[in-house]
Design an enzyme around this catalytic site. Structure first.
Site, PDB file in Angstrom:
ATOM      1  CB  SER A   1      -0.960  -0.094   0.974  1.00  0.00           C
ATOM      2  OG  SER A   1      -1.893   0.870   1.276  1.00  0.00           O
TER       3      SER A   1
ATOM      4  CG  ASP B   1      -6.624  -2.264  -4.096  1.00  0.00           C
ATOM      5  OD1 ASP B   1      -7.493  -1.866  -3.239  1.00  0.00           O
ATOM      6  OD2 ASP B   1      -5.573  -2.054  -4.010  1.00  0.00           O
TER       7      ASP B   1
ATOM      8  CG  HIS C   1      -5.783  -2.388   0.001  1.00  0.00           C
ATOM      9  ND1 HIS C   1      -4.784  -1.834  -1.186  1.00  0.00           N
ATOM     10  CD2 HIS C   1      -5.125  -1.893   1.117  1.00  0.00           C
ATOM     11  CE1 HIS C   1      -4.102  -0.924  -0.439  1.00  0.00           C
ATOM     12  NE2 HIS C   1      -3.952  -1.040   0.787  1.00  0.00           N
TER      13      HIS C   1
END
Length: 819
Positions: free
Chosen positions: A677, A750, A784
């Protein structure tokens, strides 16, 4: 001489197509598995999650599989208004399920297997009854969601509804206060058939308009995008509310509506119900759609419609922005039926300069008119821990200054000025006074736990310059005198203080070490007895239990002290002088002062747990690992952290590598950097603007900040206010500088704000076009964070192959020679 171009070009083209190192062609690859050393750690069984009743009578042991399967992630999914829903089962498509329950008394060595569980349980939404004798839980079948009830004394469950529960908006189960029945969201008979977007014929274009108002929203994903989405969302959100008794008898409590949240008053006489309303939005998730808050009696009669909130698309700019009017409605925990709410005194605009940001009010039945003001907060109001009629503790915070204040005040005397107990930078963990201990009151609601002399108790994590030593403090909230009752003295173990039962003098703790799995214990502070062990979980990761682990501290070039957790390879001889490859894993964090940024919150005695995203697996493959390396980004005073983001990233990385190199463990030319991330964003920047690393791994990142123009992470300024910051920080804008092999990984599904899969795809295309060594792995169905075991194993295989080729077995120019 005539050249046979066909004879030359076709073999060359075939060779290019077959070449595994070609950057111009896609690879068709099935799911792979990593080497056995890593596979053994992945397959280790997961210990149960422990939940204890507040009365200390029962411990629930909840078991689940470590990972989902790709087949589970491939079940039907609709992405609407910020939600991911399985329209067949009517529950979140990414819900975590438990598959077994055991029950034990804390004093028992062995747990009892719960009887009567359904076949192939998929359990979620656990809810204790008001007297803690039972637990309601949902079970998801192929047809839908059911409600079951567990009798803790009998250790037995039974089903009380069919597969007709609607869990799409959460808050599925609520107990009536006498514990005889549940208020359950059920599918309405009026639900219409959903629109299949693949087959639907459009009736016209989708049009969005704006009347000149500013609506600076983050880049949310899974939003509504057309009238068909709107229709499907409404059908999936509609529920009827039923009262269901413990024998399964049900009666309609309220007709169909889009019920968002349900909250019984502490005495159970009233119910606060929030419903989602139209018009819907294509800019924000469902929780910012219009809503109505209504108070009903426990029998379902409307008492008062308390609040109607319009669509929230155009908040003022800034993280501390709020809407106008009543907000943060809740029940006062120490009274039978008193509502509490806050209102902004600055119109919700952080730019407005006022002495107090919020006012807090309480409102008695029948909940009409304006409430009585009981408190004003200097920062934005957060919440209240209620004690008794004349005593409560309130909390506020302000992101821009990282300040938080804790107030003690007398709700019975609204004009009396509160006393500020603590006024501190919430990032300053060394000064953290801890959290007040609470207990369940006569209403079954959590309130401050006060002893017979009116003393409150604080449990603190105990971080300090010398290490972590958790503590229990006793504090008189009238005199403000504080004394330490207990402080952990463990130096070879980590101790977490979970709860303190003041009346029984029982301190619930969890103790672990780097090679001892966390287990639960009781300690008695006044009698100085214990610890008495309550659980007996064993370490499932035997292959790495003897790995050397320590927290190291080192200094950045500007004098800032940093830290990281260092692991040495399995079997490594520290006196051998052998230089090993290293993996550095990190995540940048923003601070407003150097003191907070330099504080160490890592504990070398924390159990070594190799979860899916961890680099710790590679200690089994001959790598040194520096995990959770401190990467502070500091902007003091008027300077914002991101103004010098790149320079501080490189300085953090150089300090970390130099520190481990100075210990004699690594070959500094064979260091990889990885992150997930915002950590992936860090990796791309480091590889573009330094030559410190041999390779990088960047998972689920964002690389072009102009695609998140209204802020990202902790950046409040929009692109048009700070274009140079957005440009400088974007690796995409500097793709021509990439000279280091980079592995990009992203979940195709995601859902995180800003990290669209397109971010990795476009960045890969830019790097490929400029001749960089780069590989892009798109994981099907993954969000994610990655969930399917097939995905996890393939991810670990990809990372292992990349590290072996470009780090461990890296060929230097001198070794390769010259042509």
């Amino acid at each position: 001489m005539k050249l046979n171009l066909k004879g030359i070009l076709l073999p060359l083209l075939a060779a290019a197509l077959l070449s595994p190192v070609s950057g111009y062609f896609q690879e068709k690859l099935t799911y792979q598995q990593p080497s056995q050393e890593i596979l053994d750690l992945v397959n280790a069984p997961l210990a149960p999650v422990v939940r204890m009743t507040d009365n200390g009578k029962y411990m629930l042991l909840l078991y689940r599989d470590t990972y989902k399967t790709i087949a589970e992630l491939s079940e039907t999914e609709m992405r609407l208004a910020g939600l991911r829903i399985n329209p067949v089962t009517n529950i979140g498509s990414r819900t975590n399920y438990y598959n077994n329950i055991m029950v034990k008394a804390p004093s028992d060595r062995e747990a009892i297997q719960v009887k009567g569980l359904p076949d192939n349980p998929r359990l979620a939404n656990f809810s204790f009854s008001p007297d803690e004798s039972m637990v309601a839980v949902t079970n998801t079948t192929a047809e839908g969601v059911e409600v079951w009830v567990l009798d803790l004394d009998k250790a037995e469950v039974k089903k009380i509804t069919g597969a007709s529960v609607n869990a799409n908006l959460g808050d599925v189960i609520n107990w009536f206060k006498d514990g005889s029945a549940l208020l359950v969201k059920m599918l309405p008979d009026s639900r219409q058939e959903l629109i299949d977007q693949a087959e639907a014929v459009p009736e016209g274009p989708t049009i969005s308009t704006n009347d000149g108002k500013k609506a600076q929203n983050r880049t949310y994903q899974d939003l509504l995008s057309n009238p068909a989405d709107e229709f499907n969302f409404e059908q999936l959100a509609l529920s009827e509310l039923y009262k269901v008794d413990l024998e399964g008898n049900k009666s309609l409590w309220k007709p169909a509506a889009m019920y968002r949240s349900i909250s019984f008053s502490p005495d159970g006489k009233y119910v606060m119900v929030v419903t989602v309303e139209q018009p819907f939005s294509y800019l924000v998730p469902y929780y910012r759609f219009p809503s109505t808050t209504t108070i009903y009696s426990h029998t379902g009669d409307r008492v008062h419609t308390l609040l109607k909130v319009p669509l929230i698309e155009d908040l003022p700019k800034g993280f501390m922005a709020e809407r106008k009017g009543m907000r943060d409605l809740s029940w006062r925990a120490d009274r039978g039926a008193t509502l509490v709410y806050a209102e902004a005194l600055d119109e919700g605009d952080p730019e407005v300069d006022v002495p107090f940001r919020d006012a807090v009010y309480q409102l008695e039945a029948p909940f009409t008119g304006k409430g009585t003001e009981i408190l004003r907060t200097i920062n934005r109001f957060r919440y209240i821990s209620w004690g008794k009629d004349n005593l409560a503790v309130a909390y506020d915070s302000w992101w821009n200054t990282r300040n938080t204040k804790t107030y003690v005040f007398d709700p019975s005397k609204p004009g009396k000025e509160p006393v500020v107990l603590f006024d501190r930078n919430y990032q300053d963990v060394y000064s953290d006074p801890g959290s007040f201990v609470t207990k369940r009151n006569e209403y079954g609601v959590q309130v401050l736990s006060l002893d017979s002399r009116g003393n409150a108790y604080l449990l603190g994590e105990g971080y300090s310059e010398n290490g972590q030593f958790p503590f229990v403090d006793r504090m008189n909230l009238k005199t403000l005198k504080k004394e330490r009752m207990y402080q952990s003295k463990l130096t070879d173990q980590k101790e977490d203080l979970l709860d303190y039962h003041v009346t029984d003098d029982e301190l619930l703790v969890r103790i672990e070490s780097k090679n001892t799995y966390p287990n639960y214990y009781y300690k008695h502070l006044k009698k100085r007895k214990g610890p008495t062990q309550l659980t007996f979980f064993e370490n499932p990761f035997k292959s790495i239990q003897e790995v050397h682990k320590e927290v190291i501290t080192y200094t950045r070039e500007d004098g800032l002290e940093l830290s990281g957790t260092l692991y040495l390879p399995v079997g490594y001889d520290r006196g051998s002088g052998e230089k090993m490859p290293m993996i550095l894993w990190a995540y940048p964090r923003e601070y407003k002062d150097k003191n907070s940024a330099s504080q160490n919150t890592q504990n070398p005695n924390e159990f070594t747990y190799p979860y899916w995203g961890s680099p710790v697996y590679w200690v089994t493959k001959g790598y040194v690992v520096l995990d959770d390396a401190a990467f502070p980004i500091i902007g003091e005073g008027e300077e914002q952290p991101n103004d010098t983001f790149r320079d501080q990233l490189v300085a953090n990385a150089k300090a970390a590598i130099d520190a481990v190199d100075a210990m004699g463990y690594i070959d500094p030319s064979r260091v990889a950097v990885g992150g997930h991330s915002y950590g992936a964003f860090m990796v791309a920047n480091l590889l573009s603007h330094s030559d410190l690393f041999a390779a990088g791994i960047a998972r689920s990142g964002a690389y072009n900040r102009t695609l998140t123009p209204f802020g990202f992470q902790s950046e409040e300024r929009n692109y048009w206010e700070a274009p140079e910051v957005y440009y400088t920080m974007s690796p995409f804008m500097h793709a021509e500088k990439m000279k280091t092999p980079l592995l990009l990984v992203h979940g195709v599904a995601d859902n995180n704000s800003g990290t669209y899969p397109m971010q990795s795809e476009r960045y890969f295309n830019a790097l490929k076009g400029l001749g960089a060594t780069v590989r892009l792995v798109m994981l099907p169905k993954e969000s994610h964070g990655y969930r399917a075991k097939e995905s996890i194993l393939h991810l670990l295989w990809e990372q292992d192959q990349w590290l072996e080729k470009y780090v461990k077995n890296k060929t230097t120019d001198s070794e390769a020679g010259s042509e």
